[in-house]
Design a protein around this motif. Structure first.
Motif, mmCIF file in Angstrom:
data_model
loop_
_atom_site.group_PDB
_atom_site.id
_atom_site.type_symbol
_atom_site.label_atom_id
_atom_site.label_comp_id
_atom_site.label_asym_id
_atom_site.label_seq_id
_atom_site.Cartn_x
_atom_site.Cartn_y
_atom_site.Cartn_z
ATOM 1 N N ALA A 14 -2.496 8.782 -15.792
ATOM 2 C CA ALA A 14 -2.098 9.905 -16.660
ATOM 3 C C ALA A 14 -3.220 10.234 -17.639
ATOM 4 C CB ALA A 14 -0.817 9.539 -17.410
ATOM 5 N N ALA A 15 -3.818 9.185 -18.218
ATOM 6 C CA ALA A 15 -4.909 9.397 -19.180
ATOM 7 C C ALA A 15 -6.099 10.061 -18.488
ATOM 8 C CB ALA A 15 -5.331 8.065 -19.790
ATOM 9 N N THR A 16 -6.358 9.667 -17.242
ATOM 10 C CA THR A 16 -7.474 10.250 -16.494
ATOM 11 C C THR A 16 -7.264 11.746 -16.290
ATOM 12 O OG1 THR A 16 -7.756 8.173 -15.302
ATOM 13 C CG2 THR A 16 -8.833 10.104 -14.370
ATOM 14 N N VAL A 17 -6.079 12.090 -15.770
ATOM 15 C CA VAL A 17 -5.800 13.496 -15.434
ATOM 16 C C VAL A 17 -5.754 14.357 -16.695
ATOM 17 C CG1 VAL A 17 -4.090 15.061 -14.449
ATOM 18 C CG2 VAL A 17 -4.583 12.896 -13.311
ATOM 19 N N VAL A 18 -4.966 13.923 -17.673
ATOM 20 C CA VAL A 18 -4.804 14.715 -18.900
ATOM 21 C C VAL A 18 -6.128 14.822 -19.656
ATOM 22 C CG1 VAL A 18 -3.653 14.830 -21.141
ATOM 23 C CG2 VAL A 18 -2.346 14.158 -19.108
ATOM 24 N N GLY A 19 -6.799 13.685 -19.841
ATOM 25 C CA GLY A 19 -8.062 13.678 -20.583
ATOM 26 C C GLY A 19 -9.121 14.537 -19.922
ATOM 27 N N THR A 20 -9.236 14.412 -18.601
ATOM 28 C CA THR A 20 -10.244 15.182 -17.877
ATOM 29 C C THR A 20 -9.978 16.679 -18.007
ATOM 30 O OG1 THR A 20 -10.492 13.360 -16.304
ATOM 31 C CG2 THR A 20 -11.359 15.497 -15.635
ATOM 32 N N LEU A 21 -8.701 17.064 -17.880
ATOM 33 C CA LEU A 21 -8.345 18.485 -17.996
ATOM 34 C C LEU A 21 -8.629 18.997 -19.408
ATOM 35 C CD1 LEU A 21 -5.014 18.828 -15.967
ATOM 36 C CD2 LEU A 21 -7.193 19.956 -15.522
ATOM 37 N N VAL A 22 -8.220 18.234 -20.401
ATOM 38 C CA VAL A 22 -8.394 18.664 -21.800
ATOM 39 C C VAL A 22 -9.881 18.811 -22.138
ATOM 40 C CG1 VAL A 22 -8.128 17.946 -24.205
ATOM 41 C CG2 VAL A 22 -6.188 17.766 -22.638
ATOM 42 N N ILE A 23 -10.671 17.781 -21.791
ATOM 43 C CA ILE A 23 -12.100 17.812 -22.154
ATOM 44 C C ILE A 23 -12.837 18.930 -21.404
ATOM 45 C CG2 ILE A 23 -14.265 16.519 -22.131
ATOM 46 C CD1 ILE A 23 -12.542 13.953 -22.366
ATOM 47 N N SER A 24 -12.531 19.068 -20.099
ATOM 48 C CA SER A 24 -13.263 20.060 -19.309
ATOM 49 C C SER A 24 -12.883 21.487 -19.688
ATOM 50 C CB SER A 24 -13.036 19.826 -17.816
ATOM 51 O OG SER A 24 -11.685 20.040 -17.488
ATOM 52 N N GLN A 25 -11.670 21.672 -20.222
ATOM 53 C CA GLN A 25 -11.235 23.027 -20.590
ATOM 54 C C GLN A 25 -11.401 23.312 -22.084
ATOM 55 O OE1 GLN A 25 -10.408 25.324 -18.156
ATOM 56 N NE2 GLN A 25 -11.152 23.618 -16.921
ATOM 57 N N ALA A 26 -11.849 22.324 -22.831
ATOM 58 C CA ALA A 26 -12.011 22.495 -24.282
ATOM 59 C C ALA A 26 -12.910 23.690 -24.647
ATOM 60 C CB ALA A 26 -12.548 21.214 -24.904
ATOM 61 N N PRO A 27 -13.994 23.945 -23.887
ATOM 62 C CA PRO A 27 -14.852 25.091 -24.240
ATOM 63 C C PRO A 27 -14.113 26.424 -24.263
ATOM 64 C CG PRO A 27 -15.979 23.663 -22.700
ATOM 65 C CD PRO A 27 -14.575 23.172 -22.778
ATOM 66 N N LEU A 28 -13.018 26.511 -23.514
ATOM 67 C CA LEU A 28 -12.237 27.746 -23.511
ATOM 68 C C LEU A 28 -11.770 28.064 -24.930
ATOM 69 C CD1 LEU A 28 -11.396 29.691 -21.275
ATOM 70 C CD2 LEU A 28 -9.215 28.500 -21.133
ATOM 71 N N VAL A 29 -11.367 27.018 -25.648
ATOM 72 C CA VAL A 29 -10.900 27.180 -27.025
ATOM 73 C C VAL A 29 -12.092 27.237 -27.996
ATOM 74 C CG1 VAL A 29 -9.499 26.142 -28.859
ATOM 75 C CG2 VAL A 29 -8.784 25.929 -26.470
ATOM 76 N N LEU A 30 -13.102 26.414 -27.715
ATOM 77 C CA LEU A 30 -14.220 26.294 -28.658
ATOM 78 C C LEU A 30 -15.178 27.492 -28.623
ATOM 79 C CD1 LEU A 30 -15.048 22.503 -28.087
ATOM 80 C CD2 LEU A 30 -13.796 23.516 -29.999
ATOM 81 N N VAL A 31 -15.554 27.911 -27.402
ATOM 82 C CA VAL A 31 -16.563 28.995 -27.318
ATOM 83 C C VAL A 31 -16.138 30.170 -26.438
ATOM 84 C CG1 VAL A 31 -18.513 27.453 -27.757
ATOM 85 C CG2 VAL A 31 -17.758 27.843 -25.410
ATOM 86 N N GLY A 32 -15.090 29.998 -25.657
ATOM 87 C CA GLY A 32 -14.661 31.069 -24.756
ATOM 88 C C GLY A 32 -15.281 30.951 -23.374
ATOM 89 N N ARG A 33 -14.948 31.931 -22.529
ATOM 90 C CA ARG A 33 -15.432 31.890 -21.142
ATOM 91 C C ARG A 33 -16.961 32.068 -21.074
ATOM 92 N NH1 ARG A 33 -11.240 31.998 -17.768
ATOM 93 N NH2 ARG A 33 -9.219 32.673 -18.592
ATOM 94 N N PRO A 34 -17.589 31.455 -20.038
ATOM 95 C CA PRO A 34 -19.059 31.535 -19.956
ATOM 96 C C PRO A 34 -19.569 32.914 -19.540
ATOM 97 C CG PRO A 34 -18.176 30.336 -18.075
ATOM 98 C CD PRO A 34 -17.019 30.613 -18.975
ATOM 99 N N ILE A 35 -18.714 33.711 -18.916
ATOM 100 C CA ILE A 35 -19.139 35.054 -18.499
ATOM 101 C C ILE A 35 -18.316 36.081 -19.278
ATOM 102 C CG2 ILE A 35 -19.373 36.660 -16.568
ATOM 103 C CD1 ILE A 35 -19.506 34.179 -14.729
ATOM 104 N N VAL A 36 -19.003 36.881 -20.060
ATOM 105 C CA VAL A 36 -18.329 37.891 -20.879
ATOM 106 C C VAL A 36 -18.721 39.276 -20.393
ATOM 107 C CG1 VAL A 36 -17.910 38.687 -23.244
ATOM 108 C CG2 VAL A 36 -18.513 36.297 -22.826
#
Lengths: 149, 68
Positions: A14-36
């Motif tokens: 559970a920690a692997t799946v949740v942590g990996t998803l949260v960390i890898s998608q964090a930029p969405l909240v922090l900086v937004g999508r890479p292609i604008v």
């Protein structure tokens, strides 16, 4: 598998799946999508790449914990599965790679786009994980032998 | 590799799960060892020997050795 070991396994998974998803998608909240608006933002691409690298570190770390949590029978099953399963998967992917690389999809289904750029992108996309996996295999095998000198 | 694990376990009236618990391994491990489909590592073989209070060679027997 004793209960405690089983509980640890599911907790790690559970920690692997949740942590990996949260960390890898964090930029969405922090900086937004890479292609604008169709334009690639280099800084965001770097942030997303770093986030995925951190997510992989997290996943590998918990992967190690999950592996070590198993008994020796489970570990051997995992090793056999990864070694021979990955080898089989790579072997099966080779003819598919050649078929697509030579334009087989476009030949049979003309609606599928084909161009030298697409071909090059496909070849790089296929070869990158294959070569990295092979390099990883050689490095870990050499490291293991070195550690047993 | 042949072994007497099943006999020793039955003598104590332990289930495979009981033995697995005592050895801190999975029940599948015990089953695979008992049926000779999996040879345990030396550390696990020693744990098994200690648990049953017998030398390793009294529990595990090499197939080639049995033919001699």
């Amino acid at each position: 598998m004793p209960d405690q070991r089983r509980r640890r396994y599911w907790a790690y998974l559970a920690a692997t799946v949740v942590g990996t998803l949260v960390i890898s998608q964090a930029p969405l909240v922090l900086v937004g999508r890479p292609i604008v608006h169709g334009v690639i933002d280099p800084a965001r691409v770097v942030v997303w790449s770093i986030a995925v690298a951190l997510a992989m570190l997290w996943a590998v770390g918990f992967g190690v914990l999950m592996f070590r949590n198993q008994d020796e029978f489970g570990r051997q099953a995992s090793q056999v599965g990864w070694y021979w399963g990955a080898t089989l998967g790579l072997g099966l992917s080779a003819p598919i790679f050649v078929f697509i690389g030579l334009g087989g999809l476009h030949a049979f289904w003309p609606g599928v786009p084909a161009s030298p750029e697409l071909k090059r992108a496909f070849m790089i996309g296929y070869l990158l994980p294959v070569l990295m996996q092979f390099a990883g295999f050689l490095i870990v095998r050499a490291g293991w032998r070195w550690s047993k000198r | 590799m042949k072994n007497r694990l099943k006999v020793l376990r039955a003598e104590r009236d332990w289930s495979q799960a009981d033995l697995a618990q005592r050895l801190d391994v999975s029940r599948q491990s015990v089953n695979a060892i008992e049926t000779g489909k999996y040879d345990p590592s030396l550390p696990l073989a020693f744990r098994i020997a200690r648990l049953f209070g017998q030398p390793i060679e009294a529990i595990f027997q090499d197939a080639a050795e049995r033919q001699d």
